[in-house]
Design a protein around this motif. Structure first.
Motif, PDB file in Angstrom:
ATOM      1  N   ILE A 101      -5.544  -2.772  -0.576  1.00 17.86           N
ATOM      2  CA  ILE A 101      -6.408  -3.305  -1.627  1.00 17.86           C
ATOM      3  C   ILE A 101      -6.494  -2.301  -2.770  1.00 17.86           C
ATOM      4  N   THR A 102      -6.205  -2.730  -3.988  1.00 15.27           N
ATOM      5  CA  THR A 102      -6.463  -1.880  -5.154  1.00 15.27           C
ATOM      6  C   THR A 102      -7.820  -2.276  -5.713  1.00 15.27           C
ATOM      7  N   ASP A 103      -8.663  -1.286  -5.921  1.00 13.89           N
ATOM      8  CA  ASP A 103     -10.053  -1.548  -6.282  1.00 13.89           C
ATOM      9  C   ASP A 103     -10.466  -0.583  -7.393  1.00 13.89           C
ATOM     10  N   GLY A 104     -10.312  -1.038  -8.630  1.00 13.20           N
ATOM     11  CA  GLY A 104     -10.738  -0.219  -9.756  1.00 13.20           C
ATOM     12  C   GLY A 104      -9.859   0.983 -10.006  1.00 13.20           C
ATOM     13  N   THR A 105      -8.577   0.885  -9.693  1.00 10.54           N
ATOM     14  CA  THR A 105      -7.670   2.008  -9.921  1.00 10.54           C
ATOM     15  C   THR A 105      -6.775   1.735 -11.124  1.00 10.54           C
ATOM     16  N   HIS A 106      -6.334   2.808 -11.768  1.00  8.46           N
ATOM     17  CA  HIS A 106      -5.443   2.672 -12.920  1.00  8.46           C
ATOM     18  C   HIS A 106      -4.006   2.386 -12.494  1.00  8.46           C
ATOM     19  N   ILE A 107      -3.692   2.570 -11.214  1.00  6.72           N
ATOM     20  CA  ILE A 107      -2.332   2.360 -10.717  1.00  6.72           C
ATOM     21  C   ILE A 107      -2.133   0.872 -10.445  1.00  6.72           C
ATOM     22  N   MET A 108      -1.098   0.302 -11.033  1.00  8.67           N
ATOM     23  CA  MET A 108      -0.846  -1.129 -10.966  1.00  8.67           C
ATOM     24  C   MET A 108       0.321  -1.442 -10.029  1.00  8.67           C
ATOM     25  N   GLY A 109       0.086  -2.348  -9.078  1.00  9.53           N
ATOM     26  CA  GLY A 109       1.179  -2.859  -8.256  1.00  9.53           C
ATOM     27  C   GLY A 109       1.629  -1.978  -7.113  1.00  9.53           C
ATOM     28  N   LEU A 110       0.898  -0.910  -6.808  1.00  6.87           N
ATOM     29  CA  LEU A 110       1.329   0.010  -5.756  1.00  6.87           C
ATOM     30  C   LEU A 110       1.483  -0.657  -4.385  1.00  6.87           C
ATOM     31  N   PRO A 111       0.628  -1.618  -3.990  1.00  2.00           N
ATOM     32  CA  PRO A 111       0.798  -2.241  -2.678  1.00  2.00           C
ATOM     33  C   PRO A 111       2.172  -2.865  -2.458  1.00  2.00           C
ATOM     34  N   ASP A 112       2.778  -3.424  -3.500  1.00  4.63           N
ATOM     35  CA  ASP A 112       4.101  -4.025  -3.325  1.00  4.63           C
ATOM     36  C   ASP A 112       5.141  -2.969  -2.972  1.00  4.63           C
ATOM     37  N   TRP A 113       5.018  -1.783  -3.565  1.00  2.00           N
ATOM     38  CA  TRP A 113       5.939  -0.691  -3.243  1.00  2.00           C
ATOM     39  C   TRP A 113       5.678  -0.179  -1.828  1.00  2.00           C
ATOM     40  N   ILE A 114       4.406   0.018  -1.478  1.00  2.00           N
ATOM     41  CA  ILE A 114       4.057   0.471  -0.126  1.00  2.00           C
ATOM     42  C   ILE A 114       4.535  -0.543   0.905  1.00  2.00           C
ATOM     43  N   GLU A 115       4.425  -1.830   0.569  1.00  2.00           N
ATOM     44  CA  GLU A 115       4.820  -2.886   1.487  1.00  2.00           C
ATOM     45  C   GLU A 115       6.271  -2.719   1.930  1.00  2.00           C
ATOM     46  N   GLN A 116       7.165  -2.495   0.977  1.00  2.00           N
ATOM     47  CA  GLN A 116       8.563  -2.301   1.356  1.00  2.00           C
ATOM     48  C   GLN A 116       8.752  -1.012   2.141  1.00  2.00           C
ATOM     49  N   LEU A 117       8.188   0.081   1.621  1.00  2.00           N
ATOM     50  CA  LEU A 117       8.374   1.380   2.254  1.00  2.00           C
ATOM     51  C   LEU A 117       7.965   1.347   3.719  1.00  2.00           C
ATOM     52  N   VAL A 118       6.782   0.837   3.999  1.00  2.00           N
ATOM     53  CA  VAL A 118       6.235   0.875   5.350  1.00  2.00           C
ATOM     54  C   VAL A 118       6.857  -0.202   6.246  1.00  2.00           C
ATOM     55  N   ALA A 119       6.972  -1.435   5.737  1.00  2.00           N
ATOM     56  CA  ALA A 119       7.490  -2.519   6.579  1.00  2.00           C
ATOM     57  C   ALA A 119       8.952  -2.307   6.940  1.00  2.00           C
ATOM     58  N   GLU A 120       9.772  -1.954   5.949  1.00  2.00           N
ATOM     59  CA  GLU A 120      11.196  -1.790   6.219  1.00  2.00           C
ATOM     60  C   GLU A 120      11.474  -0.522   7.013  1.00  2.00           C
ATOM     61  N   SER A 121      10.639   0.492   6.856  1.00  2.00           N
ATOM     62  CA  SER A 121      10.837   1.742   7.592  1.00  2.00           C
ATOM     63  C   SER A 121      10.400   1.643   9.046  1.00  2.00           C
ATOM     64  N   THR A 122       9.345   0.874   9.325  1.00  3.05           N
ATOM     65  CA  THR A 122       8.774   0.875  10.685  1.00  3.05           C
ATOM     66  C   THR A 122       9.040  -0.397  11.477  1.00  3.05           C
ATOM     67  N   GLY A 123       9.404  -1.490  10.821  1.00  2.59           N
ATOM     68  CA  GLY A 123       9.535  -2.768  11.512  1.00  2.59           C
ATOM     69  C   GLY A 123      10.855  -2.917  12.243  1.00  2.59           C
ATOM     70  N   LYS A 124      10.952  -2.377  13.432  1.00  5.64           N
ATOM     71  CA  LYS A 124      12.197  -2.448  14.204  1.00  5.64           C
ATOM     72  C   LYS A 124      11.900  -2.174  15.673  1.00  5.64           C
ATOM     73  N   LYS A 125      12.817  -2.573  16.530  1.00  2.00           N
ATOM     74  CA  LYS A 125      12.675  -2.384  17.982  1.00  2.00           C
ATOM     75  C   LYS A 125      11.382  -3.003  18.510  1.00  2.00           C
ATOM     76  N   GLY A 126      10.954  -4.096  17.874  1.00  2.00           N
ATOM     77  CA  GLY A 126       9.785  -4.823  18.352  1.00  2.00           C
ATOM     78  C   GLY A 126       8.454  -4.188  18.035  1.00  2.00           C
ATOM     79  N   THR A 127       8.460  -3.160  17.188  1.00  2.00           N
ATOM     80  CA  THR A 127       7.206  -2.520  16.798  1.00  2.00           C
ATOM     81  C   THR A 127       7.147  -2.433  15.280  1.00  2.00           C
ATOM     82  N   GLY A 128       6.129  -1.761  14.746  1.00  2.00           N
ATOM     83  CA  GLY A 128       6.051  -1.582  13.301  1.00  2.00           C
ATOM     84  C   GLY A 128       4.650  -1.732  12.755  1.00  2.00           C
ATOM     85  N   ILE A 129       4.543  -1.492  11.466  1.00  2.00           N
ATOM     86  CA  ILE A 129       3.285  -1.633  10.736  1.00  2.00           C
ATOM     87  C   ILE A 129       3.535  -2.642   9.623  1.00  2.00           C
ATOM     88  N   LEU A 130       2.747  -3.701   9.574  1.00  2.00           N
ATOM     89  CA  LEU A 130       2.925  -4.752   8.568  1.00  2.00           C
ATOM     90  C   LEU A 130       1.899  -4.588   7.455  1.00  2.00           C
TER      91      LEU A 130
END
Length: 538
Positions: free
Chosen positions: A260-289
């Motif tokens: 959740i972005t809440d009153g921050t000047h940084i725009m769109g960061l969750p979309d970048w985090i989404e790829q970084l975390v999901a693609e890095s950890t989502g394998k072998k039946g485990t991961g963070i979504l």
């Protein structure tokens, strides 16, 4: 301090229990030293050639003057509009950097013909005669990026403009695109080949398009550099260790991460985090979504037991956040620091989960299925039924037994396990159907489970890995649009319309082969039928 993190409630206890082991394992200093053995023997070969992001700030410094000099040359020629063609890591970080800086940058990370055409003809803003195109592809063989390059080359020639003067290529040294672009005379920036795409925010992939667009990329690198010492030290104060413990620790682990972005000047960061975390950890039946949310999303109110909230603010040390957000991870920091801390934390989380955070073994399956469909060009399967002009296709006939859109959605939600999630995937022109993103909120409320929303096909280079390689708990809703508008791809036997249709059908087939339920809704009159869709989701 360049990055601040505040914890309370359950997640604070998790970190207190997990952090000492992380500090003692020397993982932070090990990453900084380039220790490729940290993720086990199976990952060592990949990790050996994927840790270059640790040195990205120093490696990228010499690029700055070259980028700024090219920008001056382009501006002197009246070129003041930058378009970026790229997918996944080649587009998500530049989008965040440009938006946060308030600098216009047109992103082409789609195969929707109307959206590609809008970037060319200027209806997405600007004039092609004043445009330069940055083509970014690490592998140099990404079909979406190659297709965009081809159609822009043709459009430039139609205006009497030599594409060599207007197209800049960013790719790995020696890639197919690198070799072809240099042979054709294009300006080429090579990125460090020892950096994976989703870790490339501070390399040429993040800096070239944004620097040419007018972002102060020196400041971005300065921000990142200021955080490097903090993340390199094996200390309980290391924000990357704390964040990794918070998102990957605990038993049972909360494997869904609300962003959740809440009153921050940084725009769109969750979309970048989404790829970084999901693609890095989502394998072998485990991961963070990761699940990007609004502050008022249904999941924020219902707080599922398997969902950990991360709130991104401008000042995490302001006490009023603590009072209202018990049990959350509250973080703040400059954009450069966010990139560094999340990259370290994700790599550390991979070690905690026992997986290789640098590969993406299940991404290729959807690409193979797409290529097969483009080669075979089969007739579209008949819909299970048509309601209010919406064609309904399902992976399992039982999902369509109701004969209504609302009934199909209810049947899809019924397939959700207790720890499941819904993935809404929109293969449409998001410039004309941007309101479709609001469907996420309705689906989350109706299904009662965390819900992600992805624009197709760009999510295939992001959460697509998690869908196939992560826990088999997702149900999938595809939204397609039928349109008479199409766009030829020069020297290719398929059009953009055929490509995006094949990408949707290919991914649906792979998901179904993994035993996951898929519902595909094709809007034959999108602007009208979107209302029917919203009503059904309620």
């Amino acid at each position: 301090m360049t990055f601040a993190i505040h914890l309370s409630g359950h997640v604070k206890s998790v970190v207190e229990q997990t952090l000492p082991t992380l500090v003692g394992s020397l993982v932070a200093s090990g990453i900084t030293a380039g220790d490729s053995s940290l993720w086990g023997a199976d990952a060592e070969e990949e990790a050996t050639k994927r840790l270059g992001w640790v040195d990205a700030v120093s490696v990228s410094r010499p690029l700055v003057d070259e980028i700024l000099a090219l920008r001056e040359t382009l501006v002197a020629k009246g070129v003041n509009r930058i378009v970026l063609a790229g997918m996944g890591g080649s587009s998500l970080a530049p989008e965040v950097i440009a938006q946060t800086s308030g600098v216009p940058l047109v992103i082409v990370d789609t195969t929707a013909p109307g959206q590609v055409l809008a970037a060319i003809d200027g209806s997405a803003g600007g004039d092609l005669s004043q445009t330069a195109l940055v083509v970014s592809s690490k592998s140099g063989a990404t079909v979406e990026t190659d297709s965009a390059k081809r159609v822009f080359e043709s459009a430039f020639r139609d205006l009497g403009i030599d594409p060599v003067e207007r197209i800049i290529v960013v790719t790995d040294p020696g890639s197919p695109m690198d070799q072809a672009a240099r042979a054709d005379g294009y300006t080429v920036f090579n990125a460090d080949p020892n950096v994976g795409g989703r870790y490339s925010a501070l390399t040429a992939f993040g800096l070239v398009p944004t620097g040419l667009a007018g972002v102060d990329i020196t400041e971005l690198l300065d921000e990142a550099e200021a955080s490097l010492l903090e993340v390199a030290i094996d200390s309980p104060d290391n924000p990357a260790l704390v964040l990794a413990a918070a998102i990957a620790g605990g038993n049972p682990r909360r494997d869904k991460l609300a962003l959740i972005t809440d009153g921050t000047h940084i725009m769109g960061l969750p979309d970048w985090i989404e790829q970084l975390v999901a693609e890095s950890t989502g394998k072998k039946g485990t991961g963070i979504l990761p699940v990007p949310l609004l502050p008022v999303s249904p999941e924020v109110e219902s707080r599922p037991a398997d969902l950990q909230i991360v709130r991104i603010v401008d000042e995490a040390n302001e006490f009023h956040f603590f009072e209202h957000h018990e049990g959350e991870i509250v973080i703040s920091g400059s954009l450069g620091a966010q990139f560094i801390v999340w990259e370290y934390a994700t790599a550390i989380a991979g070690q905690m989960l026992g997986i290789n955070p640098f590969d993406q073994p299940d991404v290729e399956s959807a690409k193979v299925a797409t290529r097969g469909l483009l080669d075979a060009r089969p007739e579209a399967t008949a819909p299970a039924f048509v309601a209010d002009g919406v064609e309904v296709r399902v992976s399992d006939p039982a999902l369509a037994s109701s004969g209504t859109i609302a009934g199909v959605l209810d049947a899809l939600w019924a397939q959700l396990p207790a720890d499941g999630y819904v993935s809404v995937q929109a293969y449409v022109n998001r410039l004309t159907m941007h309101q479709l993103q609001g469907l996420r909120e309705l689906v989350a409320a109706d299904s009662g489970r965390p819900t992600t929303f992805g624009w197709g096909p760009r999510f295939l280079h992001s959460t697509g890995q998690f869908h196939k390689g992560g826990p088999a708990t997702g149900v999938f809703l595809q939204i397609l649009e039928a349109t008479d508008l199409d766009l030829e791809i020069p020297e290719r036997p398929f059009t953009f319309g055929q490509l995006i249709a094949a990408q949707a059908a290919g991914d649906a087939s792979v998901l179904a082969a993994h035993g996951r339920p898929v519902v595909t809704l094709t809007l034959t009159d999108p602007q009208f039928e979107i209302l029917s869709l919203f009503e059904a989701a309620q």
